[in-house]
Scaffold this active site. Structure first.
Site, PDB file in Angstrom:
ATOM      1  N   CYS A 240       0.517  -0.972 -11.048  1.00  0.00           N
ATOM      2  CA  CYS A 240       1.535   0.117 -10.966  1.00  0.00           C
ATOM      3  C   CYS A 240       1.009   0.835  -9.841  1.00  0.00           C
ATOM      4  CB  CYS A 240       1.465   1.091 -12.363  1.00  0.00           C
ATOM      5  SG  CYS A 240       0.091   1.975 -12.739  1.00  0.00           S
TER       6      CYS A 240
ATOM      7  N   ASP B 179      16.713   5.284  30.572  1.00  0.00           N
ATOM      8  CA  ASP B 179      16.379   4.982  32.075  1.00  0.00           C
ATOM      9  C   ASP B 179      17.405   4.121  32.221  1.00  0.00           C
ATOM     10  OD1 ASP B 179      14.576   4.248  33.985  1.00  0.00           O
ATOM     11  OD2 ASP B 179      14.456   2.355  33.022  1.00  0.00           O
TER      12      ASP B 179
ATOM     13  N   CYS C 181      -2.448   2.772  -9.952  1.00  0.00           N
ATOM     14  CA  CYS C 181      -3.620   1.609  -9.292  1.00  0.00           C
ATOM     15  C   CYS C 181      -3.781   2.014  -7.977  1.00  0.00           C
ATOM     16  CB  CYS C 181      -3.339   0.354  -9.747  1.00  0.00           C
ATOM     17  SG  CYS C 181      -2.968   0.018 -11.581  1.00  0.00           S
TER      18      CYS C 181
END
Length: 761
Positions: free
Chosen positions: A24, A454, A27
């Site tokens: 989970c 650009d 952890c």
């Protein structure tokens, strides 16, 4: 731009670890905290990808990092290579088959479901509660809690030995308590007597508890949570499918050409042994083994798997090709220019992996909550138990409310909200030729209000081409192109190349030139088919007393005012044509500008060309004229200052460029997007790389980023809302623990399923 990880330096290295045993989000938080306690270490742990991305001093050995993870009760390994291209999982190369862990989880789920269904059915339907049904339920539910629930109990024990509590702790406490209470009621209470029945209720009612059993809760919760984890694991695997497909794109074998006694000899080798400057053969239908330059042959190359562009690209001698693309036509001989980890495919995979392993800012709040969530839930369960016992409702009802609180709580959905959306979003981007560098980029796209473009190589192709032909009376354009093209074909100037290319495309082969002479900076002269020809600036023709006059002069002046380059052509002592050459605007640029506007962005054109050229290009693609939106005559070194000035005015700026001189501006911008057809320096400085040279990909990138961020926020909202709503209901005794378990499992599946919708972007 923001960064969540320190930049690599001579003293800092980056290590990726595959983490095992996480069940989970709590952890993942624990592993991350353990690693970050090491001096100089900065780590992020991703629950969805089961990986840790660690920046650590060189003095700290990898074994020390592994030991830190193991001290938290988990495993850590270095990812192992797969087919020379890296593996998505560290524990096993992924060949597309169902992994062993997922297969084992499925088998455990099937066993639990087969045993649990009768238990739940008997508990929910009093009519099915025959004599001694409760003992049959015990016989069926026992293996579910002990065997099917063993992974949860094992993780709980491991965490307890390390002084921690996770989601597994809640599941073990809840189901063990339910089983233990049921055993007590069966053996020492009245629940075990023949003919005992009890109704199934969604809420909790007062009772003395001695006649109640909760075997359906114990078995049902285990089954529902197993189902949730199985579908979550399968969905996470589907979420990572795009990256696995990207890693598997490359060719495995290649035919290398060696020169022997003046002739080429073919040898079939593995692509891993290719070296730079090796020549290799690509037959029709084969994948191009690595990045290179075509030295022989011509063909159409299908690059859709890398760029998302469905139209094959024609290539010939001198053109660059990219590894993993497919030769759709003729035979090609290619010289390798980049191999191994330097190839575009490898760089793409690395960018996608890094993005998936990172964390967005919105996820960090969820991580902090997940880290303290389980202890809070245990405390809330104890408070619920004490409150209901004190209220006199009965031990069984109090116990049931406490168990419901333990089971309903699920930080997994919080932990999965961001990683799964990133997995799917960045994977889908890779399929479309959009490489997102990191999760923090997603937040940048939401705030951007100005997009600076650009001109050369971004809005335009960066290649000069013939745009128009103006002729004197009585002159045909084939003759003008024939004479001008023949002379310009002998010159290396970009303008001359554009004229020669246009003449060859229209007329085919061109005649030879006699007495060729180059007038530096002015033009060329020579004899073509017996005619004395001059091609170049109008001033060159004036020097030879063959000036432009009348309509030709007017046309040249008009084109010059619009910023186009004019090439005057004269033969037999008289000016007879004016050729107009300009940088070609990409056919998709105008559509891309319109898409930027729909996204709420103000397009700004930035170029070193003169204002006339800039405004002409801006008008053609749909950018508003004026000094605020067309910034012209900017030296390369001043592009950075232009971005800074826009930011000082309060603009949040996205910059799109492709050249070395764009790199500083791309890095300074709030969001930098580099055209993949440009330089490596520009792509390194940018936040997003667009593999195809189509400006519309920039709009797609911003849309995809925003959609991914929206998905993350929706996931987090529902994960938070679920817990905020469910925990009080459970504490108040309004939820049966089995229903709580089903709802908890559904929340994780919902989050992952919502993320998978991004695959259809």
């Amino acid at each position: 731009m923001t960064a969540t990880m320190p930049q690599a330096s001579a003293d800092i290295r980056e290590v990726e670890l595959a983490i095992g045993g996480m069940t989970c989000a709590s952890c993942a938080h624990r592993v991350e905290r353990k690693l970050n306690k090491l001096e100089g270490v900065t780590a992020t742990v991703n629950y969805a990808t089961e990986k840790a991305k660690v920046h650590s001093p060189i003095a700290i050995a990898t074994d020390d990092l592994v030991a830190a993870v193991e001290s938290a009760g988990y495993t850590a390994t270095l990812p192992t290579p797969a087919d020379g291209r890296g593996s998505e999982r560290g524990d096993e190369p992924d060949d597309g088959a169902e992994p062993h862990a997922l297969r084992a989880l499925r088998q455990r789920l099937i066993g639990a479901a087969v045993l649990s269904i009768p238990v739940i059915a008997m508990a929910m339907a009093p009519a099915w509660q025959f004599t001694y049904w409760q003992w049959i339920s015990l016989a069926l539910a026992g293996p579910v809690v002990v065997w099917a629930g063993w992974p949860f109990h094992k993780a709980t024990w491991t965490n307890l030995r390390h002084g921690a509590a996770t989601m597994d702790t809640l599941i073990t406490l809840g189901t063990t308590a339910a089983l233990a209470w049921s055993l007590y009621a069966l053996l020492f209470g009245t629940a075990g007597v023949p003919g005992m029945t009890h109704p199934f209720e969604l809420t909790i009612s007062p009772t003395d508890g001695a006649g109640n059993i909760y075997l359906e809760v114990a078995a049902g919760v285990i089954t529902f949570v197993l189902a949730g984890r199985y579908f979550e694991a399968r969905s996470k695997r589907r979420a990572g499918a795009a990256l696995r497909a990207l890693l598997e794109l490359g060719a495995n074998d290649v035919t290398v050409l060696h020169e022997h006694n003046g002739r080429d000899v073919e040898e079939r080798i593995h692509t891993d042994t290719l070296a730079i400057d090796d020549r290799f053969l690509v037959r029709p239908g084969e994948k191009i083994a690595t990045d290179g330059v075509v030295v022989e042959g011509s063909s159409a190359v299908d690059a859709s798997m890398l760029t998302g562009e469905s139209v094959p690209v024609e290539v010939g001698t001198g053109d660059t090709v990219v590894g993993a693309t497919v030769n759709a036509g003729g035979r090609l001989v290619v010289r390798a220019t980049r191999v191994g980890s330097d190839t575009q495919l490898a760089q793409m995979a690395r960018l996608v992996t890094d993005a998936q392993n990172g964390k967005a800012q919105v996820q960090r709040l969820a991580d902090r909550i997940s880290g303290v969530f389980v202890p809070i839930v245990i405390a809330l369960s104890a408070v619920s138990l004490g409150f209901w016992l004190g209220s006199g409702i009965g031990a069984a009802a109090a116990f049931t409310a406490a168990v419901a609180v333990l089971i309903i709580a699920c930080p997994c959905a919080l932990g999965l909200a961001t990683p799964t959306a990133l997995l799917v979003g960045t994977g889908r981007g890779a399929q479309l030729g959009i490489l997102i560098k990191g999760p923090e980029v997603l937040e940048s796209t939401r705030r951007v209000d100005t997009v600076v473009l650009d001109k050369t190589g971004t809005v335009t192709t960066g290649q000069m081409s013939l745009a128009a032909v103006h002729l004197a009376e009585g002159v045909d354009d084939d003759t003008a192109l024939r004479f001008a093209g023949a002379l310009e074909n002998a010159s290396e100037h970009p303008v001359a190349a554009a004229v020669a290319r246009a003449a060859q495309d229209r007329l085919g082969s061109l005649p030879g030139v006699e007495e060729f002479h180059n007038h530096e900076g002015l033009g060329v002269q020579g004899i073509v088919d017996g005619h004395a020809v001059l091609v170049g600036r109008p001033s060159l023709l004036e020097q030879w007393s063959q000036p432009l006059t009348g309509d030709l002069l007017d046309a040249a002046e008009r084109e010059s005012r619009q910023g186009r380059t004019t090439v005057a052509v004269a033969w037999d002592g008289q000016a007879r044509a004016v050729l107009v050459v300009s940088d070609t605007i990409k056919t998709t640029s105008a559509e891309a500008i319109a898409q930027f506007r729909k996204l709420g962005l103000t397009p700004v054109l930035l170029t070193g060309d003169n204002r006339a050229v800039a405004e002409s290009v801006a008008a053609e693609v749909g950018i508003d004229p004026g000094p605020e939106t067309v910034i012209a005559e900017v030296m390369p070194a001043d592009k950075l200052a232009t971005i800074e000035e826009l930011q000082r005015r309060g603009r949040v700026v996205a910059m799109i460029g492709d050249g070395v001189n764009d790199a500083a501006a791309l890095a300074q911008a709030d969001l930098g997007l580099a055209m993949g057809t440009g330089t490596d320096v520009a792509m390194e400085a940018a936040d997003i790389t667009l593999v195809r040279g189509d400006l519309r990909a920039a709009a797609d990138a911003i849309r995809l980023s925003r959609r991914t961020l929206t998905t993350i926020k929706v996931n987090l909202f529902w994960a938070f809302a679920y817990n905020v709503a469910a925990l009080p209901l459970a504490a108040l005794g309004l939820l049966n623990p089995m229903i709580a378990g089903a709802a908890m499992a559904f929340s994780s599946v919902f989050v992952v399923g919502n993320s998978l919708r991004l695959r259809r972007f």
